[in-house]
Design an enzyme around this catalytic site. Sequence first.
Site, PDB file in Angstrom:
ATOM      1  N   HIS A  39      45.818  41.574  38.295  1.00  0.00           N
ATOM      2  CA  HIS A  39      47.185  42.147  38.485  1.00  0.00           C
ATOM      3  C   HIS A  39      47.946  42.106  37.065  1.00  0.00           C
ATOM      4  O   HIS A  39      48.876  43.043  37.289  1.00  0.00           O
ATOM      5  CB  HIS A  39      47.733  41.407  39.611  1.00  0.00           C
ATOM      6  CG  HIS A  39      47.026  41.415  41.001  1.00  0.00           C
ATOM      7  ND1 HIS A  39      46.387  40.216  41.564  1.00  0.00           N
ATOM      8  CD2 HIS A  39      46.800  42.238  41.713  1.00  0.00           C
ATOM      9  CE1 HIS A  39      45.924  40.717  42.603  1.00  0.00           C
ATOM     10  NE2 HIS A  39      46.183  41.806  42.846  1.00  0.00           N
ATOM     11  N   MET A 186      37.639  40.202  39.017  1.00  0.00           N
ATOM     12  CA  MET A 186      38.694  39.372  39.235  1.00  0.00           C
ATOM     13  C   MET A 186      39.146  40.060  40.727  1.00  0.00           C
ATOM     14  O   MET A 186      39.205  41.162  41.057  1.00  0.00           O
ATOM     15  CB  MET A 186      39.918  39.568  38.417  1.00  0.00           C
ATOM     16  CG  MET A 186      39.851  39.002  37.428  1.00  0.00           C
ATOM     17  SD  MET A 186      40.270  37.454  37.207  1.00  0.00           S
ATOM     18  CE  MET A 186      39.981  36.905  35.590  1.00  0.00           C
TER      19      MET A 186
END
Length: 288
Positions: A39, A186
């Site tokens: 992110h 991730m």
Amino acid sequence: MEMKIIQSPAEMQLQAHTWKKEGMQIALVPTMGCLHAGHLSLMRKAAENADRIIASIFVNPIQFGPHEDFDAYPRQFQADCDLAEKEGVHVIFCPDTKGMYPHGFQTTVSVGTLSQGMCGANRPGHFDGVATVVSKLLHLTSPDVAIFGEKDFQQLAIIRQMVRDLNFPATIVGAPIVREEDGLAMSSRNKYLQGEMRTQALCLYRSIQSAQKKVAHEQQVVAADTIIEATKKTVAEAGGKLEYAVVINEHSLQAETLVGSSSVLAIAVKIGGVVRLIDNSKLFTTMK
Ligand code: PAF
């Protein structure tokens, strides 16, 4: 500029319109929180593309099936705010469910064929939930650019199509998958991986690596089936349960029989019977 936290959709829309009037370029990074390095890379990309960055944090109930992990989905709001602030985010938009779906809400955005295979086949209604919430987020934040991770490959293709079809005035930018040192992509759901499951989860990346090697070293064109069979074996040996492994065209998401320069291997696996992970990669890379 201090980072602002906005919960109200109306206030978010007003802030975005004010920035637009001031001539600011706005970037949106839509998330469900539990922020990780993936992110943060989206936020950095946003900073390259705009004057104002909005990160939304909303665990969107309508994209979860009745037996999925909506309640268990990891939430860490304060830690997320701290991370976002360090990346220079200007606004965290964190509406609640009532704000996004008030009593009587009844509209669904549904993107046709692209939503049907792969994750769409295994998670009925999921992509309608995604398309609906992303439409709302785009309307509420008026971004010039919105950044999405390439890990959710099918999601990205669906959003690009929706933005084209519905004439949203935003450019959709994909950002490369960020991986742990050992290759695991991730994901907020990696938090569910306990003990042995963490090692088992490497079967997704291992499958991708061996497919890339095969394509790079083979003198002849590689059949998609060869890659899919090898992936099945790798996943089974690790004790994972393969949901799907497909070789698809990166634009149409249609299955390909031979690996070409636009082919992507996309995989979904259940680890420990419960943790559902996805990964993907182009098969022709510069890796040798
Ligand atoms: O990729 C996600 O985290 C979500 O699907 C998104 C795009 C934020 C919509 O809820």
